[in-house]
Scaffold this motif. Structure first.
Motif, PDB file in Angstrom:
ATOM      1  N   LEU A 208       0.848  -1.212   0.056  1.00 37.25           N
ATOM      2  CA  LEU A 208       0.044   0.205   0.054  1.00 37.25           C
ATOM      3  C   LEU A 208       0.888   1.233  -0.041  1.00 37.25           C
ATOM      4  CD1 LEU A 208      -2.952   0.816   0.017  1.00 37.25           C
ATOM      5  CD2 LEU A 208      -2.770   0.758   2.538  1.00 37.25           C
ATOM      6  N   MET A 209       1.912   1.067   0.876  1.00 35.66           N
ATOM      7  CA  MET A 209       2.841   2.070   1.001  1.00 35.66           C
ATOM      8  C   MET A 209       3.696   2.741  -0.258  1.00 35.66           C
ATOM      9  SD  MET A 209       4.122   2.058   4.997  1.00 35.66           S
ATOM     10  CE  MET A 209       5.264   3.135   4.581  1.00 35.66           C
ATOM     11  N   SER A 210       3.982   1.520  -0.812  1.00 35.27           N
ATOM     12  CA  SER A 210       4.744   1.692  -2.039  1.00 35.27           C
ATOM     13  C   SER A 210       4.006   2.406  -3.096  1.00 35.27           C
ATOM     14  CB  SER A 210       5.091   0.033  -2.514  1.00 35.27           C
ATOM     15  OG  SER A 210       5.433   0.193  -3.971  1.00 35.27           O
ATOM     16  N   TYR A 211       2.493   1.772  -3.237  1.00 36.97           N
ATOM     17  CA  TYR A 211       1.535   2.310  -4.297  1.00 36.97           C
ATOM     18  C   TYR A 211       1.424   3.587  -3.980  1.00 36.97           C
ATOM     19  CZ  TYR A 211      -2.838   3.166  -6.511  1.00 36.97           C
ATOM     20  OH  TYR A 211      -3.810   3.730  -7.175  1.00 36.97           O
ATOM     21  N   ASN A 212       1.299   3.927  -2.865  1.00 37.82           N
ATOM     22  CA  ASN A 212       1.009   5.466  -2.558  1.00 37.82           C
ATOM     23  C   ASN A 212       2.478   6.332  -2.807  1.00 37.82           C
ATOM     24  OD1 ASN A 212      -0.278   7.491  -1.668  1.00 37.82           O
ATOM     25  ND2 ASN A 212       0.313   7.549   0.600  1.00 37.82           N
ATOM     26  N   ASP A 213       3.682   5.868  -2.724  1.00 34.27           N
ATOM     27  CA  ASP A 213       4.908   6.476  -2.767  1.00 34.27           C
ATOM     28  C   ASP A 213       4.807   6.634  -4.547  1.00 34.27           C
ATOM     29  OD1 ASP A 213       5.254   6.816  -0.533  1.00 34.27           O
ATOM     30  OD2 ASP A 213       7.021   4.984  -0.452  1.00 34.27           O
ATOM     31  N   GLN A 214       4.328   5.664  -5.244  1.00 34.60           N
ATOM     32  CA  GLN A 214       4.599   5.629  -6.654  1.00 34.60           C
ATOM     33  C   GLN A 214       3.481   6.792  -7.226  1.00 34.60           C
ATOM     34  OE1 GLN A 214       6.425   4.378  -8.873  1.00 34.60           O
ATOM     35  NE2 GLN A 214       7.398   3.069  -7.568  1.00 34.60           N
ATOM     36  N   LEU A 215       2.152   6.720  -6.729  1.00 33.26           N
ATOM     37  CA  LEU A 215       1.254   7.821  -7.070  1.00 33.26           C
ATOM     38  C   LEU A 215       1.812   9.322  -6.803  1.00 33.26           C
ATOM     39  CD1 LEU A 215      -2.138   6.723  -5.952  1.00 33.26           C
ATOM     40  CD2 LEU A 215      -1.182   6.690  -8.118  1.00 33.26           C
ATOM     41  N   LYS A 216       2.352   9.350  -5.487  1.00 34.60           N
ATOM     42  CA  LYS A 216       3.099  10.563  -5.013  1.00 34.60           C
ATOM     43  C   LYS A 216       4.176  11.260  -6.204  1.00 34.60           C
ATOM     44  CE  LYS A 216       2.283  10.617  -0.222  1.00 34.60           C
ATOM     45  NZ  LYS A 216       3.151  10.112   0.979  1.00 34.60           N
ATOM     46  N   ALA A 217       5.009  10.129  -6.525  1.00 36.64           N
ATOM     47  CA  ALA A 217       5.802  10.611  -7.428  1.00 36.64           C
ATOM     48  C   ALA A 217       5.376  10.806  -8.892  1.00 36.64           C
ATOM     49  CB  ALA A 217       6.823   9.361  -7.377  1.00 36.64           C
ATOM     50  N   GLY A 218       4.449  10.060  -9.168  1.00 37.51           N
ATOM     51  CA  GLY A 218       3.769  10.266 -10.455  1.00 37.51           C
ATOM     52  C   GLY A 218       3.005  11.609 -10.426  1.00 37.51           C
ATOM     53  N   LEU A 219       2.506  12.093  -9.541  1.00 34.24           N
ATOM     54  CA  LEU A 219       1.945  13.438  -9.189  1.00 34.24           C
ATOM     55  C   LEU A 219       2.805  14.520  -9.081  1.00 34.24           C
ATOM     56  CD1 LEU A 219      -1.022  12.502  -6.708  1.00 34.24           C
ATOM     57  CD2 LEU A 219      -1.391  13.344  -9.152  1.00 34.24           C
TER      58      LEU A 219
END
Lengths: 332, 297
Positions: free
Chosen positions: A34-45
C-alpha cells in the motif's frame, strides 16, 4: 486550445514501464504494498506537477531563455508513469508550435496564429491571408530523434528543418520556391506571401540571435554578403543570355560587370549579380553564384523573385540549373 | 691627296650647304614637334604628323601641304605618338560617344565595345592618328540594316525568328497529333486485316489490290510522320537555341540603336558625325587651346 482526447491519436510519450526503483511489490507485505503504491502515486503526481510548471513556463514566461529551456525540457519529458497515465496530452509538434508562436510574441511580431484542430486533435500554425491555402505543423523524421520539419500540411512540403539539440536551422529553398512562388503566387495576395516569408526570416533571426543557432536562410537571406549557390555551378551562359533577353522585355538592362559577371540593376538601388568566383582561395572557385545587394540589406533573392515577373519566369523556367541549393544533409 | 679644282670646291661647298639646309629643316621639324609635345599642343601635333590629312580636312585645301619626307622620320615612333594622343582623344570620345567602351590592346592601340550590357559586341578599333573608327564591317552592317528595318517595324532577325517559330509550331503539332495517328494506323490495320480475310471474286481482284495498295501507302505515310515526330523534340530544342541567339542579337542591337538615337537623334546623324570626327576634334582642340587637359605627364 483543446486537449487531444484520445491517446491513440497523439501519444508521444511512453510511460516508464521498465524503470522501478522500489523493491518488487510481490516481496512486500500488504501494508508495504500500500505504501509503495502510495509513493508511486505521489511520485507520479509530482512528475505531473513538474510538467505543469514547465507548461506554465512555456505559456507565460517573458524570458526567451526560459522559453527555450521549457520547450527543450518538455520535449524530453516523460509525463506518464506506470501508475499514472495522463490520457490527454500535447504532442511534440504542439510544443514546437507553441514555442515559435511565443518566441514571435516576445519579439512583438504578430502574424502567426496558433490554432487547434478538432478533427485531427493537433495544434497548427496559420497565417492570415494564406490560411485558405494551407496550414503548418511539425513532422518528425523517424531515424532522427532531435530534428523536426516544419511542413505545410496539405502539400507535405518541408519548409525548414529545426534541431533544438544541435542548435540548427535550415531553410529549404526548393520547397519555399514551390510553395510560395509556384503554388501560392497565382492565387494569393503577394503582400501576404511576403508577410509569411518575413515571419520565417524572423524565426531564423531570433533563433540565431537569442540562442546562437546556426542558420541557413537559403533564398530568404537578405544580407549583402550572402552568396547563393545554384544547382548547376557550371552554368551555361545561354541561361544568362536568356536573362538578358527577358530583362530587356521587362525594361531592365543586364549589364556586363567585372570578370565576366552579369549585373542587373533593379529599382531602389537593388542589384543582382551573377558571377563566377574568380578567387582560387574561395570555397566555390570557378562556380557560378548569385548575389543580391541593397543599401539596407533587407532584400533577398526571394524578394526579388516575388517582385519581378521576368526574373521569376527566368528562374522557374530554369530551375534545374538555377535553383538555390538546399542543405542536402537535411533535404533530399 | 689629289689636287682639288676650284669647281669641285664650289660643288662641295654647295652640297654641304644643301645638306645643312635639309638637315636643319628636319631638325626644325622635329624641334617644332618636340615643342608641341612639351606644350601639349595636340592640334599642332596632328598637323605635323599628317599634313596632308590636316590641310585636306581642316583647310579644305585641294592640294595638301604634305611634308612626307619629315613625317617619315616618325615611322618608328607612331605607337608612342598614338599613345600620347590617345589620352586627350579618348576623353573627348567618351563624351561624344558615351556608348563606346575603349580597351587598350597594345601601345597606342585601342579597340572598343558597343555598350556596357551583357555580351556587348566588339565593334571595331580606333585609328588615333587619323582620328577615325575602324568599324567591324559585319557588326556595323547589322546595325545599319536594323535601322533600315525600323521602317518596316521589324528587328534584324524578326523574319528569321518568325520562320523558325512556324517550323516549331509545325513540329509541335506533329508531336501533339501522335495519338490521332495511332488511331488512324490501327483503323487501317483493321481494314487491311479485313481485306485479307475477305473472299475475293476474280473480277474484283484488281479493285481490291488497288484498295489494299492505297491503305498500305497511307500507313507508311503515317509511319513517316511518326518518325518525324520522334525527331521533333530535338529539333525544337535546337530551334529554341537558335531563337535565343537571334533574340539576343536583336536585344543587343536594340540597345545600340537606343544609344545612337539618344545621343545623335538618328543613324544618319551618327554617320555624319563619324565622317567629320577629325575636323570636329581639331576644332575642339582649337577651342580648348591654352586649357591644358592633362596636367601631369
Amino acid at each position: 486550445m483543446k486537449m487531444s482526447d484520445s491517446l491513440n491519436k497523439t501519444v508521444t510519450f511512453q510511460p516508464h514501464q521498465t524503470k522501478q526503483t522500489s523493491p518488487s511489490p510481490a516481496t512486500l507485505s500488504t501494508t508495504g504494498r500500500l505504501m509503495s503504491y502510495n509513493d508511486q502515486l505521489k511520485a507520479g503526481l509530482q512528475n505531473g506537477i513538474g510538467f505543469t510548471r514547465l507548461l506554465d513556463q512555456l505559456i507565460s514566461t517573458t524570458s526567451t531563455q526560459e522559453l527555450f529551456q521549457a520547450v527543450a525540457d518538455l520535449t524530453a519529458y516523460h509525463l506518464d508513469t506506470a501508475y499514472i497515465v495522463f490520457p490527454q496530452q500535447y504532442s511534440r509538434s504542439d510544443f514546437y508550435l507553441i514555442f515559435l508562436n511565443r518566441l514571435l510574441d516576445l519579439h512583438q511580431l504578430s502574424g502567426v496564429v496558433l490554432q487547434s484542430s478538432d478533427q485531427y486533435h493537433e495544434l497548427y500554425h496559420e497565417y492570415p491571408g494564406i490560411n485558405a491555402a494551407g496550414y503548418f505543423v511539425f513532422k518528425f523524421p523517424e531515424n532522427d530523434p532531435s530534428g523536426a520539419y516544419y511542413i505545410e500540411k496539405n502539400s507535405q512540403l518541408e519548409l525548414f528543418y529545426l534541431d533544438f539539440t544541435k542548435h540548427l536551422l535550415r531553410f529549404n529553398s526548393h520547397t519555399l520556391t514551390q510553395l510560395l512562388l509556384v503554388d501560392y503566387y497565382p492565387k494569393l495576395d503577394h503582400q501576404n506571401i511576403k508577410k509569411f516569408a518575413t515571419i520565417l526570416l524572423a524565426i531564423g533571426n531570433y533563433l540565431k540571435r537569442d540562442f546562437g543557432f546556426d542558420v541557413d536562410f537559403g533564398l530568404l537571406d537578405p544580407i549583402n554578403s550572402c552568396v547563393y549557390q545554384i544547382s548547376e555551378p557550371d552554368l551555361p551562359t545561354t541561361i544568362i543570355d536568356q536573362l538578358f533577353v527577358i530583362a530587356a522585355k521587362g525594361g531592365k538592362m543586364l549589364e556586363a560587370g567585372a570578370d565576366q559577371s552579369a549585373v542587373l540593376k533593379l529599382d531602389n538601388d537593388v542589384t543582382v549579380t551573377i558571377f563566377r568566383e574568380a578567387d582560387p582561395q574561395q570555397a566555390h572557385f570557378g562556380e557560378w553564384l548569385l548575389k543580391v545587394w541593397d543599401p539596407q540589406q533587407t532584400i533577398s533573392w526571394f524578394d526579388v523573385l516575388l517582385h519581378y515577373q521576368f526574373l521569376r519566369d527566368w528562374y522557374l523556367n530554369n530551375l534545374p540549373s538555377l535553383e538555390i541549393k538546399a542543405d542536402l544533409q537535411y533535404f533530399s | 691627296m689629289a689636287e682639288v679644282s676650284p669647281v669641285e670646291i664650289e660643288q662641295f661647298q654647295q652640297s654641304a650647304k644643301e645638306l645643312q639646309k635639309k638637315v636643319s629643316n628636319k631638325i626644325r621639324y622635329l624641334q617644332t614637334l618636340l615643342n608641341a609635345v612639351q606644350a601639349h599642343d595636340d592640334r599642332l601635333i596632328y598637323q605635323l604628323i599628317d599634313g596632308e590629312n590636316y590641310s585636306h580636312q581642316i583647310m579644305q585645301a585641294k592640294h595638301g601641304t604634305a611634308d612626307a619626307g619629315n613625317e617619315r622620320l616618325l615611322n618608328d615612333v607612331t605607337a608612342q605618338i598614338s599613345q600620347y594622343l590617345s589620352i586627350n582623344l579618348l576623353s573627348y570620345l567618351k563624351e561624344t560617344y558615351p556608348f563606346f567602351y575603349f580597351q587598350q590592346t597594345g601601345l597606342g592601340n585601342y579597340q572598343f565595345f558597343f555598350g556596357n550590357w551583357w555580351d556587348r559586341r566588339l565593334f571595331g578599333t580606333l585609328d588615333i592618328l587619323k582620328v577615325a573608327f575602324e568599324f567591324d564591317e559585319i557588326e556595323y552592317q547589322k546595325l545599319k540594316r536594323a535601322f533600315e528595318l525600323e521602317q518596316e517595324n521589324k528587328r534584324l532577325n524578326s523574319d528569321q525568328i518568325a520562320v523558325i517559330s512556324q517550323q516549331t509550331d509545325q513540329l509541335q503539332a506533329l508531336i501533339n497529333s501522335q495519338a490521332e495517328r495511332d488511331q488512324q494506323k490501327e483503323k487501317i490495320r483493321q481494314q487491311l486485316k479485313q481485306l485479307a480475310q475477305e473472299k475475293v471474286l476474280p473480277w474484283e481482284a484488281s479493285k481490291i489490290r488497288e484498295n489494299k495498295q492505297q491503305l498500305v501507302s497511307q500507313l507508311s505515310e503515317l509511319t513517316d510522320q511518326d518518325e518525324k515526330a520522334q525527331k521533333a523534340y530535338k529539333l525544337i530544342r535546337e530551334s529554341q537555341k537558335d531563337v535565343l541567339k537571334l533574340s539576343k542579337e536583336d536585344t543587343l542591337i536594340g540597345y545600340e540603336k537606343q544609344s545612337i538615337v539618344a545621343k545623335f537623334g538618328s543613324f544618319e546623324n551618327f554617320e555624319a558625325r563619324n565622317k567629320s570626327l577629325y575636323r570636329d576634334y581639331i576644332a575642339d582642340l582649337i577651342a580648348t587651346k591654352g586649357r591644358v587637359k592633362i596636367e601631369n605627364e
